[in-house]
Design an enzyme around this catalytic site. Structure first.
Site, short mmCIF file in Angstrom:
data_model
loop_
_atom_site.label_atom_id
_atom_site.label_comp_id
_atom_site.label_asym_id
_atom_site.label_seq_id
_atom_site.Cartn_x
_atom_site.Cartn_y
_atom_site.Cartn_z
N LYS A 1 1.85 2.11 -5.10
CA LYS A 1 2.41 1.56 -6.34
C LYS A 1 1.48 1.82 -7.53
O LYS A 1 1.93 2.19 -8.61
CB LYS A 1 2.64 0.04 -6.19
CG LYS A 1 3.63 -0.33 -5.10
CD LYS A 1 3.73 -1.83 -4.89
CE LYS A 1 2.48 -2.47 -4.34
NZ LYS A 1 2.12 -2.09 -2.97
N GLY B 1 -4.51 -4.37 -3.75
CA GLY B 1 -5.49 -3.35 -4.11
C GLY B 1 -4.70 -2.12 -4.52
O GLY B 1 -4.07 -1.49 -3.68
N HIS B 2 -4.65 -1.84 -5.81
CA HIS B 2 -3.84 -0.73 -6.33
C HIS B 2 -4.78 0.38 -6.80
O HIS B 2 -5.55 0.19 -7.73
CB HIS B 2 -2.95 -1.23 -7.47
CG HIS B 2 -1.93 -2.25 -7.01
ND1 HIS B 2 -1.04 -2.86 -7.86
CD2 HIS B 2 -1.66 -2.74 -5.78
CE1 HIS B 2 -0.27 -3.68 -7.16
NE2 HIS B 2 -0.64 -3.63 -5.90
N ASP C 1 0.81 -1.23 0.00
CA ASP C 1 0.00 0.00 0.00
C ASP C 1 0.84 1.28 0.00
O ASP C 1 0.43 2.31 0.53
CB ASP C 1 -0.97 0.02 1.21
CG ASP C 1 -1.90 -1.17 1.19
OD1 ASP C 1 -2.19 -1.68 0.10
OD2 ASP C 1 -2.33 -1.58 2.28
N GLN D 1 2.13 -6.03 -3.16
CA GLN D 1 2.60 -6.07 -1.78
C GLN D 1 3.92 -5.28 -1.65
O GLN D 1 4.18 -4.41 -2.45
CB GLN D 1 2.75 -7.51 -1.27
CG GLN D 1 1.43 -8.25 -1.10
CD GLN D 1 0.86 -8.83 -2.38
OE1 GLN D 1 1.56 -9.50 -3.13
NE2 GLN D 1 -0.40 -8.58 -2.65
P1 GDP Z 1 -0.73 0.25 -3.54
O1 GDP Z 1 -1.30 -1.02 -3.06
O2 GDP Z 1 0.74 0.36 -3.29
O3 GDP Z 1 -1.06 0.55 -4.97
O4 GDP Z 1 -1.41 1.41 -2.68
P2 GDP Z 1 -2.97 1.53 -2.30
O5 GDP Z 1 -3.72 1.99 -3.48
O6 GDP Z 1 -3.45 0.31 -1.62
O7 GDP Z 1 -2.91 2.63 -1.17
C1 GDP Z 1 -2.40 3.90 -1.40
C2 GDP Z 1 -3.52 4.93 -1.08
O8 GDP Z 1 -2.95 6.21 -1.01
C3 GDP Z 1 -4.57 5.02 -2.17
O9 GDP Z 1 -5.80 5.36 -1.59
C4 GDP Z 1 -4.05 6.14 -3.07
O10 GDP Z 1 -5.09 6.80 -3.77
C5 GDP Z 1 -3.47 7.05 -2.04
N1 GDP Z 1 -2.30 7.85 -2.47
C6 GDP Z 1 -1.29 7.50 -3.31
N2 GDP Z 1 -0.36 8.48 -3.35
C7 GDP Z 1 -0.80 9.45 -2.54
C8 GDP Z 1 -0.25 10.72 -2.15
O11 GDP Z 1 0.81 11.13 -2.54
N3 GDP Z 1 -1.01 11.46 -1.26
C9 GDP Z 1 -2.20 11.03 -0.77
N4 GDP Z 1 -2.85 11.81 0.08
N5 GDP Z 1 -2.74 9.84 -1.13
C10 GDP Z 1 -2.03 9.08 -1.99
P1 IMO Z 2 -0.83 -4.24 -2.22
O1 IMO Z 2 -0.37 -4.82 -3.53
C1 IMO Z 2 -1.01 -4.48 2.15
C2 IMO Z 2 -0.96 -8.49 3.89
C3 IMO Z 2 -2.22 -8.94 4.61
C4 IMO Z 2 -1.60 -9.87 5.66
C5 IMO Z 2 -0.47 -10.53 4.88
C6 IMO Z 2 -0.81 -11.89 4.28
O2 IMO Z 2 -2.13 -3.53 -2.31
O3 IMO Z 2 0.25 -3.43 -1.59
P2 IMO Z 2 -2.32 -12.67 2.23
O4 IMO Z 2 -3.78 -12.48 1.96
O5 IMO Z 2 -1.42 -12.13 1.16
O6 IMO Z 2 -1.98 -14.11 2.56
O7 IMO Z 2 -2.03 -11.82 3.58
O8 IMO Z 2 -0.13 -9.64 3.84
N1 IMO Z 2 -1.19 -8.04 2.51
C7 IMO Z 2 -1.16 -6.76 2.12
N2 IMO Z 2 -1.03 -5.63 2.85
N3 IMO Z 2 -1.08 -4.42 0.80
C8 IMO Z 2 -1.19 -5.54 0.05
O9 IMO Z 2 -1.14 -5.53 -1.30
C9 IMO Z 2 -1.27 -6.78 0.71
N4 IMO Z 2 -1.40 -8.06 0.30
C10 IMO Z 2 -1.32 -8.81 1.40
O10 IMO Z 2 -2.87 -7.85 5.20
O11 IMO Z 2 -1.03 -9.12 6.70
MG MG Z 3 -2.86 -1.69 -1.84
#
Ligand code: GDP
Ligand code: IMO
Ligand code: MG
Length: 412
Positions: free
Chosen positions: A22, A46-47, A19, A206
């Site tokens: 990416k 979840g991207h 999270d 991840q």
């Molecule tokens: P990922 O799994 O690495 O793709 O990241 P996620 O999408 O799960 O979580 C990142 C969250 O931060 C999402 O809700 C994005 O919309 C948000 N986000 C990404 N970059 C920024 C930033 O620079 N500032 C803020 N406020 N939110 C951001």
């Molecule tokens: P992205 O790509 C954050 C965490 C879960 C748990 C551990 C194992 O969005 O960054 P799993 O279901 O993979 O066996 O869970 O890894 N986890 C993540 N945490 N971002 C993710 O993906 C994750 N994918 C798995 O919360 O702690």
């Molecule tokens: Mg994510």
């Protein structure tokens, strides 16, 4: 600024516990790319991508999909829930994003997640806090050599022989038929694209500390999330990966269980959690929040060979009076300067902090590095100094345009 010649491909890797942003960074970089190829994980990911008034959360489809005419590749290193993938394709189409075998290909060698994997994950995943998507059990079957590959599922004869007696057979046969046109030999496709000097982004899911080998085991996921996973998860040589970009948050977060030395409890943690909207993009769970940990950062740089960093969420720190950066751990009277994945040690580590002054300026409309407040620049410079890697991108909001390029020689 004139563009120096950059790499033609970049692996984009999470530096922490996932999270990091990416999805946002890959969508930003994808404008200049031809191919975006995911190499690991499943719908535990979840991207999030925000473009204009659209906010899309992708679980399996690569993050190049918001641009027209990019090829999105789902590599052999993934475990695929075909029902979820089809729902995602439908959701994208509803949002005006056309998906066809022209812009999406799925590896015939990826493994599939079936209902019993999800049931098993729900039973045994609690201790780790998994996403309950069947990820661990599906990768277990792969390692035990009893898993089902995509090419077996889309071949009616093989699929019937292997699971024809199972109650889900009819339903999943329908999904397989729908996905069949997308299934292809993705290793050959990627290697051909590399040979033709196409611009490619390798999309990690991840983050480094969730890697099955290099993370905080057992509080990890079941795949290689680090740069090495690019090669095994897509079928390319390590010699072909030209550059690695680490995505890293200005602070840290973690969902699920496991040690987190710089975790912030109390009012400041809650404030950052609230401003940063730190809720999981997949499960909606509240993310734990922590200060920047330079030991984690240096470790991620080492394991992945990171060339430059995309630092996200800097805007979230606006109005936080004092910022802390962890520069060492105290462990039973000793000072540790390097991260350890020995969780017995890690869980007894106390962070040693440096403190820096924050800022009150809104960063979300800033377009270039020079306009950042001095204290924000100082914070970024200190991170570069500690990690010994330049910051190439600074993200100041969730939207595509809320992105500052500080050093474009690291971009494709
Ligand atoms: P990922 O799994 O690495 O793709 O990241 P996620 O999408 O799960 O979580 C990142 C969250 O931060 C999402 O809700 C994005 O919309 C948000 N986000 C990404 N970059 C920024 C930033 O620079 N500032 C803020 N406020 N939110 C951001
Ligand atoms: P992205 O790509 C954050 C965490 C879960 C748990 C551990 C194992 O969005 O960054 P799993 O279901 O993979 O066996 O869970 O890894 N986890 C993540 N945490 N971002 C993710 O993906 C994750 N994918 C798995 O919360 O702690
Ligand atoms: Mg994510």
């Amino acid at each position: 600024m004139a563009k120096q010649s950059g790499p033609s491909n970049i692996a984009v890797i999470g530096m922490e516990w996932g999270d990091e942003g990416k999805g946002k960074i890959i969508d930003f970089l994808a404008e200049k790319a031809d191919v975006v190829a995911r190499f690991n994980g499943g719908n535990n990911a979840g991207h999030t991508i925000e473009v204009g008034d659209k906010k899309i959360v992708l679980h399996l489809v690569p993050s190049g999909v918001m641009h027209k005419d990019k090829l999105n590749v789902v590599g052999n290193g993934l475990v695929i829930d075909s029902k979820v993938l089809l729902q995602e394709i439908k959701f994208l189409e509803k949002n005006g994003i056309k998906i066809s075998p022209e812009n999406l290909v799925i590896s015939e060698n990826a493994h599939v997640i079936l209902p019993h994997h999800i049931e098993e994950d729900k039973k045994i995943g609690g201790a780790i806090g998994t996403t309950s998507r069947g990820i661990g059990p599906a990768y277990s079957d792969k390692a035990a050599r009893i898993g089902l590959k995509v090419y077996e599922v889309v071949d009616e004869n093989i699929f019937r022989k292997r699971v024809g007696s199972e109650e889900f057979y009819q339903e999943y046969k329908g999904y397989a038929d729908a996905l069949k046109p997308y299934v292809n030999d993705t290793s050959t496709i990627i290697n051909y694209a590399i040979e033709k000097s196409k611009k490619i982004l390798f999309e990690g899911a991840q983050g480094t500390l969730l890697d099955i080998d290099h993370g905080t085991y057992p509080f990890v996921t079941s795949s290689n999330t680090t740069a090495g996973g690019v090669c095994t998860g897509l079928g390319i040589s390590p010699k072909k990966v030209q550059s690695v970009m680490g995505v890293c948050k200005a602070y840290k977060t973690r969902v699920g269980m496991g040690p987190f030395p710089t975790e912030i409890t109390g009012a400041i943690g809650e404030k950052i959690q609230k401003i940063g909207k730190e809720f999981g993009a997949t499960t909606g769970r509240q993310r734990r929040v922590g200060w920047f940990d330079s030991l984690v950062g240096k470790y991620a740089v080492m394991i992945n060979g990171i060339d430059s960093i995309a630092l996200t969420k800097l805007d979230v720190f606006t109005t936080i009076d004092k910022l802390k950066i962890c520069v060492a751990y105290k462990h039973k009277g000793n000072i540790l300067k390097n991260f350890t994945t020995n969780i017995k040690v890690l869980q007894d580590c106390q962070p040693v902090y440096e403190e820096m002054d924050g800022w009150w300026d809104d960063l979300t409309k800033i377009k270039n590095y020079e306009q950042l407040p001095n204290n924000a620049k100082k914070y970024l410079r200190r991170i570069e100094e500690l990690l010994k890697v330049p910051i190439s991108i600074i993200s100041v909001g969730p939207k595509r345009e809320q992105t500052i390029v500080a050093r474009n020689e690291f971009l494709i």
